[in-house]
Design an enzyme around this catalytic site. Structure first.
Site, PDB file in Angstrom:
ATOM      1  N   HIS A 121       3.788   1.052   3.012  1.00 19.65           N
ATOM      2  CA  HIS A 121       2.938   0.039   3.626  1.00 19.65           C
ATOM      3  C   HIS A 121       2.339   0.507   4.945  1.00 19.65           C
ATOM      4  CE1 HIS A 121       5.067  -3.441   1.248  1.00 19.65           C
ATOM      5  NE2 HIS A 121       4.564  -2.497   0.477  1.00 19.65           N
ATOM      6  N   ASP A 145       8.204  -0.051   1.454  1.00 18.55           N
ATOM      7  CA  ASP A 145       7.794  -0.922   2.556  1.00 18.55           C
ATOM      8  C   ASP A 145       7.146  -0.039   3.620  1.00 18.55           C
ATOM      9  OD1 ASP A 145       7.703  -3.119   4.480  1.00 18.55           O
ATOM     10  OD2 ASP A 145       9.196  -4.087   3.221  1.00 18.55           O
TER      11      ASP A 145
END
Length: 358
Positions: free
Chosen positions: A205, A182
């Site tokens: 991310h 993430d």
């Protein structure tokens, strides 16, 4: 040390076993494991391994959101060259994010290392791997430093943010490498004066402000400075993401001296976020995004749109400054473009261009 220590932590050369963590006790007193409180002995150095139990069932009846936590501790310095292993695979395998068809799939999993209302404190020289969910969480912390931290979890591990920050001020994150499933670093609501420097991110991310305003709440995030960061094959680079239904502001943000290698969305603002991706109906509300600077940014994009500022027509982005930006395609022979909607500001020596409205 002051305050309450939740769960056992901070002992030298420690390897926690299943029996250590699966007693009836929910809290552990470090004094029972050799720590002292004489004001002189350093009880916060990690030199061995701290290992979580593998089975999610061992959290039944307990707070599944945390494993190792500190609350109301001032002047805490967690240091050492040890490691914290969350052994998160069993949690990932039943995560609702990737396995929604499972009966009793889980949305909540333990954060490896959580600091709540810890002021004047720091974490340094630690290695965190395979957390069940977020690796380090800071909430309601002031004057907190993170330095020389290595975080590593697989690219496909769900919700394994490297560092998440909420309701905190005067934070500094430096000289760290983060690989996760993430955001490498995510900056939530009610944060100000956050300094991030010399960070390597990827896979992951990117470094994100948001998402913000999902609960129709008033957002206040300001004075965020990200510099000297390298993004290696991340899905996003420098990202700001807000929900259409939110209110409030994100302002005084600087992204500078960034290098992107094969990043999908190097520079992105999404002010129109909603539950249905790519099908958001425009709202009259929005979080005001203003005074955001992008300077000295170079690298390659795996998507055709290297700069994407999707701002609200009702609450446009204002005061955007772009200077000395050169982004090209990671794919031979392809060209990249810039796409800006309702984004006002100035750009100098930027490619791809044009983008901003005067």
């Amino acid at each position: 040390m002051f305050g309450v220590l939740l769960f056992l932590y901070g002992l030298a050369s420690l390897h926690l076993t299943r029996s250590d963590l699966c007693t009836i006790e929910d809290h552990f007193n470090v004094m029972d494991y050799g720590a002292t409180s004489d004001g002189l002995t350093d009880d916060s150095r990690i030199s061995g391994r701290v290992v979580a139990p593998k089975s999610p069932s061992l959290w039944d009846g307990k707070d599944a959101s945390q494993w190792l936590g500190f609350k109301d501790v001032s002047g805490l310095n967690v240091d050492g060259f040890g490691s914290i292993d969350g052994q998160g695979k069993a949690w990932w395998d039943q995560s609702c994010r990737y396995h929604p068809q499972l009966i009793n799939c889980t949305k909540l999993a333990p954060t490896a290392l959580k600091f709540m209302s810890c002021n004047g404190s720091s974490v340094s020289n630690l290695n965190l791997v395979n957390s069940s969910q977020t690796h380090i969480l800071l909430t309601a912390c002031n004057s907190f430093n993170i330095n020389n931290v290595l975080i590593d979890s697989p690219q496909n591990s769900p919700n394994t943010d490297g560092i998440h920050i909420h309701s905190s001020q005067q934070l500094v994150i430096t000289n760290s490498r983060i690989r996760s499933g993430d955001d490498c670093i995510s900056i939530g609501d009610h944060n100000s004066n956050i300094q991030i420097a010399n960070v390597e991110c990827g896979p992951g991310h990117g470094i994100s402000i948001g998402s913000l305003g999902k609960s129709r709440n008033y957002v206040n995030v300001e004075k965020i400075h990200v510099t000297n960061a390298f993004f290696n094959q991340t899905t996003n680079g420098a990202r700001i993401k807000t929900w259409q239904v939110g209110r409030g502001y994100v302002r005084d943000v600087v992204f500078e001296n960034l290098v992107f290698y094969s990043v999908k969305n190097p520079i992105i603002i999404d002010q129109n976020y909603c539950d249905i991706r790519d099908a958001c109906r425009e709202q009259v509300t929005g979080v005001q995004i203003s005074n955001v600077s992008y300077k000295e940014i170079y690298g390659t994009s795996t998507s055709d749109i290297a700069i994407n500022l999707n701002c609200s027509r009702s609450v446009p982005c204002r005061g955007i400054w772009m200077e000395s930006i050169q982004l090209t395609s990671a794919k031979a022979g392809r060209k990249v473009t810039a796409n800006c909607t309702s984004a006002y500001g100035q750009e100098i020596d930027v490619f791809p261009y044009p983008c901003l409205l005067d």
